[in-house]
Write a protein that holds these residues in place. Sequence first.
Motif, short mmCIF file in Angstrom:
data_model
loop_
_atom_site.label_atom_id
_atom_site.label_comp_id
_atom_site.label_asym_id
_atom_site.label_seq_id
_atom_site.Cartn_x
_atom_site.Cartn_y
_atom_site.Cartn_z
N CYS A 16 55.72 81.39 25.92
CA CYS A 16 56.98 82.15 25.84
C CYS A 16 56.70 83.52 25.27
CB CYS A 16 58.02 81.39 25.02
SG CYS A 16 57.75 81.41 23.26
N ARG A 21 61.85 83.50 25.13
CA ARG A 21 62.17 83.18 26.52
C ARG A 21 60.95 82.57 27.19
NH1 ARG A 21 64.44 88.93 28.28
NH2 ARG A 21 62.39 89.37 27.50
N VAL A 113 61.52 76.61 22.52
CA VAL A 113 61.51 76.57 23.99
C VAL A 113 61.22 75.15 24.46
CG1 VAL A 113 60.26 77.34 26.04
CG2 VAL A 113 60.97 78.99 24.34
N HIS A 116 64.28 73.22 24.07
CA HIS A 116 65.26 73.50 25.12
C HIS A 116 64.91 72.75 26.40
CE1 HIS A 116 67.69 76.31 22.98
NE2 HIS A 116 66.69 77.14 22.76
N LEU A 144 65.52 76.84 33.43
CA LEU A 144 65.66 77.34 32.06
C LEU A 144 65.27 78.81 31.97
CD1 LEU A 144 66.26 76.72 29.08
CD2 LEU A 144 63.86 76.12 28.83
N SER A 145 64.20 79.19 32.64
CA SER A 145 63.77 80.58 32.63
C SER A 145 64.82 81.48 33.26
CB SER A 145 62.44 80.72 33.37
OG SER A 145 62.04 82.06 33.40
N HIS A 147 67.98 80.86 33.44
CA HIS A 147 69.12 80.85 32.51
C HIS A 147 68.88 81.81 31.35
CE1 HIS A 147 72.52 79.26 30.28
NE2 HIS A 147 71.73 79.10 29.25
N GLN A 148 67.65 81.86 30.84
CA GLN A 148 67.35 82.72 29.70
C GLN A 148 67.24 84.18 30.08
OE1 GLN A 148 63.75 80.95 28.23
NE2 GLN A 148 64.84 79.62 26.83
N HIS A 149 66.80 84.47 31.30
CA HIS A 149 66.57 85.86 31.70
C HIS A 149 67.78 86.49 32.38
CE1 HIS A 149 62.31 86.09 30.70
NE2 HIS A 149 62.24 84.84 31.08
#
Length: 170
Positions: A16, A21, A113, A116, A144-145, A147-149
């Motif tokens: 991450c 992220r 992370v 998550h 997830l990536s 969603h985070q970005h």
Amino acid sequence: MSGKARLNTMKALVICDPIGRLLFCGETRPGSIHDLTQARTAGLVNLLLHAPVGVQVLADAGYQGLGADTADTVITPRPKPRKRQTSLPPSVIAAHAAARKRHSSQRIRVEHVIGHLKNWRILGRYHGRREHLDATIRAIAGLLSDHQHTDRTENTTRPLKAVRATPHSR
């Protein structure tokens, strides 16, 4: 030869950024493989040898020795003093404990992370076939990536509609 004892757990290599992220999640291997071996077979050593100057990777104690292979790109916590070294001054012991705490407090983002990822119900308690776990982890890591970005600020700035409430309006 039974491989059952070696395949009870699976581990994935997770990387991450400093914000926390997810950048990479992959290289799912049986849990009996050492972290350092997993990083070497994934090609992480060759990738970090050609990394730009100033890139640093914070890793846990399982990756000790990887810093020498990658020209000090990988930073691991210093090993604990041996039990026989009781003659160390308290200032050295305190400095060592402070350095380990500083390292772990920076590295906690990776653990968040991983947490998550495990929040997804399918990874919280995986009962599927081990052969499909790699694809499942990569799919969830992609979600997830994303969603985070994704910047979600434009959705929250919509003007609110005025609602008129009338008394006794049933």
